[in-house]
Write a protein that holds these residues in place. Structure first.
Motif, mmCIF file in Angstrom:
data_model
loop_
_atom_site.group_PDB
_atom_site.id
_atom_site.type_symbol
_atom_site.label_atom_id
_atom_site.label_comp_id
_atom_site.label_asym_id
_atom_site.label_seq_id
_atom_site.Cartn_x
_atom_site.Cartn_y
_atom_site.Cartn_z
ATOM 1 N N ASP A 28 -40.945 -17.655 -22.247
ATOM 2 C CA ASP A 28 -40.680 -16.213 -22.244
ATOM 3 C C ASP A 28 -41.994 -15.436 -22.170
ATOM 4 O OD1 ASP A 28 -39.049 -13.968 -22.313
ATOM 5 O OD2 ASP A 28 -38.985 -13.877 -24.505
ATOM 6 N N THR A 29 -42.985 -16.029 -21.493
ATOM 7 C CA THR A 29 -44.313 -15.401 -21.418
ATOM 8 C C THR A 29 -44.427 -14.406 -20.273
ATOM 9 O OG1 THR A 29 -45.170 -17.158 -19.974
ATOM 10 C CG2 THR A 29 -45.407 -17.471 -22.368
ATOM 11 N N GLY A 30 -43.484 -14.451 -19.337
ATOM 12 C CA GLY A 30 -43.613 -13.618 -18.151
ATOM 13 C C GLY A 30 -44.594 -14.173 -17.138
ATOM 14 N N SER A 31 -44.992 -15.400 -17.309
ATOM 15 C CA SER A 31 -45.968 -16.027 -16.423
ATOM 16 C C SER A 31 -45.413 -16.187 -15.006
ATOM 17 C CB SER A 31 -46.348 -17.406 -16.976
ATOM 18 O OG SER A 31 -47.022 -18.172 -16.004
ATOM 19 N N LEU A 32 -46.307 -16.139 -14.021
ATOM 20 C CA LEU A 32 -45.928 -16.415 -12.638
ATOM 21 C C LEU A 32 -45.502 -17.864 -12.457
ATOM 22 C CD1 LEU A 32 -48.818 -14.549 -10.765
ATOM 23 C CD2 LEU A 32 -46.424 -13.821 -10.923
ATOM 24 N N PHE A 33 -45.959 -18.742 -13.372
ATOM 25 C CA PHE A 33 -45.675 -20.174 -13.276
ATOM 26 C C PHE A 33 -44.637 -20.600 -14.318
ATOM 27 C CE2 PHE A 33 -49.921 -19.428 -11.684
ATOM 28 C CZ PHE A 33 -49.905 -20.094 -10.469
ATOM 29 N N SER A 62 -53.816 -15.259 -20.954
ATOM 30 C CA SER A 62 -53.119 -14.838 -19.736
ATOM 31 C C SER A 62 -53.836 -15.328 -18.483
ATOM 32 C CB SER A 62 -52.995 -13.309 -19.694
ATOM 33 O OG SER A 62 -54.282 -12.707 -19.747
ATOM 34 N N LEU A 63 -54.796 -16.243 -18.644
ATOM 35 C CA LEU A 63 -55.510 -16.782 -17.496
ATOM 36 C C LEU A 63 -54.551 -17.605 -16.628
ATOM 37 C CD1 LEU A 63 -58.836 -17.922 -19.199
ATOM 38 C CD2 LEU A 63 -58.485 -15.914 -17.746
ATOM 39 N N ILE A 64 -54.571 -17.360 -15.340
ATOM 40 C CA ILE A 64 -53.625 -18.009 -14.437
ATOM 41 C C ILE A 64 -53.745 -19.533 -14.462
ATOM 42 C CG2 ILE A 64 -53.053 -18.310 -11.985
ATOM 43 C CD1 ILE A 64 -53.527 -15.314 -11.625
ATOM 44 N N PRO A 65 -54.957 -20.130 -14.440
ATOM 45 C CA PRO A 65 -55.019 -21.600 -14.482
ATOM 46 C C PRO A 65 -54.387 -22.193 -15.735
ATOM 47 C CG PRO A 65 -57.123 -20.674 -13.794
ATOM 48 C CD PRO A 65 -56.293 -19.525 -14.269
ATOM 49 N N ILE A 66 -54.568 -21.530 -16.887
ATOM 50 C CA ILE A 66 -53.982 -22.047 -18.128
ATOM 51 C C ILE A 66 -52.470 -21.940 -18.081
ATOM 52 C CG2 ILE A 66 -53.808 -21.664 -20.623
ATOM 53 C CD1 ILE A 66 -56.758 -20.912 -20.590
ATOM 54 N N ASP A 67 -51.955 -20.794 -17.575
ATOM 55 C CA ASP A 67 -50.509 -20.649 -17.405
ATOM 56 C C ASP A 67 -49.956 -21.743 -16.503
ATOM 57 O OD1 ASP A 67 -49.953 -18.545 -19.025
ATOM 58 O OD2 ASP A 67 -49.824 -17.035 -17.450
ATOM 59 N N ALA A 68 -50.678 -22.022 -15.421
ATOM 60 C CA ALA A 68 -50.207 -23.032 -14.474
ATOM 61 C C ALA A 68 -50.164 -24.414 -15.103
ATOM 62 C CB ALA A 68 -51.112 -23.033 -13.241
ATOM 63 N N LEU A 69 -51.195 -24.765 -15.844
ATOM 64 C CA LEU A 69 -51.232 -26.080 -16.493
ATOM 65 C C LEU A 69 -50.112 -26.222 -17.519
ATOM 66 C CD1 LEU A 69 -55.079 -26.600 -16.976
ATOM 67 C CD2 LEU A 69 -53.549 -27.967 -15.539
ATOM 68 N N ARG A 70 -49.908 -25.174 -18.330
ATOM 69 C CA ARG A 70 -48.843 -25.247 -19.338
ATOM 70 C C ARG A 70 -47.483 -25.385 -18.663
ATOM 71 N NH1 ARG A 70 -49.378 -20.635 -21.421
ATOM 72 N NH2 ARG A 70 -47.556 -19.697 -20.446
ATOM 73 N N GLY A 71 -47.247 -24.590 -17.610
ATOM 74 C CA GLY A 71 -45.970 -24.658 -16.906
ATOM 75 C C GLY A 71 -45.750 -26.008 -16.247
ATOM 76 N N LEU A 72 -46.795 -26.554 -15.615
ATOM 77 C CA LEU A 72 -46.673 -27.856 -14.974
ATOM 78 C C LEU A 72 -46.426 -28.965 -15.990
ATOM 79 C CD1 LEU A 72 -49.504 -27.587 -12.288
ATOM 80 C CD2 LEU A 72 -47.035 -27.766 -11.850
#
Length: 400
Positions: A82-87, A359-369
């Motif tokens: 529920d972070t609103g992340s793009l990933f 809110s850094l995009i690479p961190i969001d991507a890693l968590r989502g993946l």
């Protein structure tokens, strides 16, 4: 007149769940054990999700039969980004039967667990209770002495600090610590809700931290751990019950329907603590005296109970061979295994929590993946579930 203090093989300082569990485990093996500490549970709406290994430990102590009627099984875990992340990955679902367990663990009110263990301690053969605060620690080559606020000192070959994150025994022993804090606090309380939880624990990952609903017995009650910013948490804690219940219902996306507050509530600062080593001359640390981190992933008390079960194994091995249980050599295996377990669990909780705050995009991507991989790759998912319940390598004997 002989003024020498009473002597024991082990003196456990701290009457929380970890200290009580260790004292009972040692006394059941015929090891002369003292338990030092006052019984003062805090009514703050906190519960503990006892994972499968912890339940096995409590069952071995004869305590689980008393706790079980007041505990709810955690048959499934759902994680919602529920972070609103793009990933943002789709919701993840973990089911205990996939790893051969009826439940990952059982959720029970903390005060109920401590009260049950305390009742057992009062009647346990070979366990002597000193219901006083410990105020000092002196050690020499052969034994340690604990000063009491009320009454004379207690002597033992091994002292165990189970007296919490602000451990006086750890401080007196001069064991180095590393401490840190997070810009967060947790609201804890008990809830009644309109729709049944169906033994499902749901964790929403938000930009301020995890928001977790954990089942309680009855089908329509759950416990809450809502980790959010320190300021918002304080403001939430000041709301009237009806307003807080509405805020919780909104944060939970109304998944359990209308809610009401159904127990005490607490406000818990988010802090962390680790030690250079969980042992020193004539002393070992268990529970939050050795490690503390945010209430995320049901790891805190379960890690403390593993400490207790592992130290029971260490003391039993030494005394069975006629060795000194407080000697450095006797504690070396305990120190290695518990340091590794604590470091891994602390790092996992810290990494997850900090990744949500970023809110850094690479961190969001890693968590989502990572979450997507655990959802879609069966062998990986099962490894993660098993390790989350109980590490396979070096598990204490009473938890296997």
């Amino acid at each position: 007149m002989d003024s020498s203090p009473p002597r024991f093989d082990v003196a456990v300082v701290g009457a929380g769940a970890a200290g009580l569990g260790l004292a009972l485990a040692l006394a059941r093996e015929g090891i002369a054990t003292a338990l030092v500490g006052r019984h003062a549970p805090v009514a703050d709406g906190r519960t503990v999700a006892l994972l499968d290994g912890s339940v096995r430990f409590l069952d071995a102590l004869g305590a689980w039969a008393e706790v079980a009627p007041h505990a709810a099984p955690l048959a499934e875990l759902h994680i919602v980004d529920d972070t609103g992340s793009l990933f943002r990955p789709p919701p993840a679902r973990f089911v205990s039967t996939e790893i051969g367990l009826p439940a990952f663990g059982w959720n029970v009110e903390s005060a109920r667990l401590v009260e049950t263990l305390r009742a057992q301690a009062r009647s346990a053969p070979g366990l002597t209770l000193f219901e006083s605060d410990a105020v000092g620690l002196e050690r020499d080559a052969d034994e340690a002495r604990i000063g009491l606020e009320e009454g004379g000192p207690v002597a033992a070959r091994l002292v165990v600090g189970a007296d919490g994150a602000r451990s006086r025994m750890r401080e007196q022993a001069g064991i180095a610590t590393r401490e840190w804090s997070y810009p967060q606090a947790a609201i804890t309380t008990l809830l009644a809700h309109e729709r049944p939880h169906r033994d499902v624990s749901t964790e929403f990952h938000t930009r301020q931290g995890p928001f977790t609903l954990v089942p309680l017995p009855g089908g329509h009650r759950s416990s809450l751990v809502w980790v959010t910013g320190a300021g918002p948490a304080r403001r939430l804690s000041e709301l009237e019950d009806a307003d807080l219940a509405r805020a919780i219902e909104n944060q939970a996306q109304a998944m359990l329907g209308a809610m009401r507050i159904d127990g005490p509530r607490g406000l818990v600062p988010m802090r962390g603590l680790s030690v250079a080593s969980p042992v020193g001359p004539r002393i070992a640390l268990v529970g939050e005296a050795a490690h503390a981190f945010p209430p995320i992933g049901a790891q805190g008390l379960n890690l403390g109970l593993r400490d207790a079960a592992a130290l029971r194994d260490s003391v039993l091995a030494a005394t069975s061979d006629g060795r000194d249980p407080g000697a450095r050599q006797a504690l070396s295996g305990f120190a290695r295994s518990r340091s590794l377990d604590a470091r891994l669990r602390t790092a996992a909780v810290d990494t997850l929590n900090r990744s949500l705050l970023s809110s850094l995009i690479p961190i969001d991507a890693l968590r989502g993946l990572g979450l997507l991989a655990m959802t879609t790759i069966g062998p990986l998912r099962r490894i993660v579930m098993r390790e989350g319940v109980l590490p396979r390598l070096g598990a204490p004997s009473l938890m296997r």
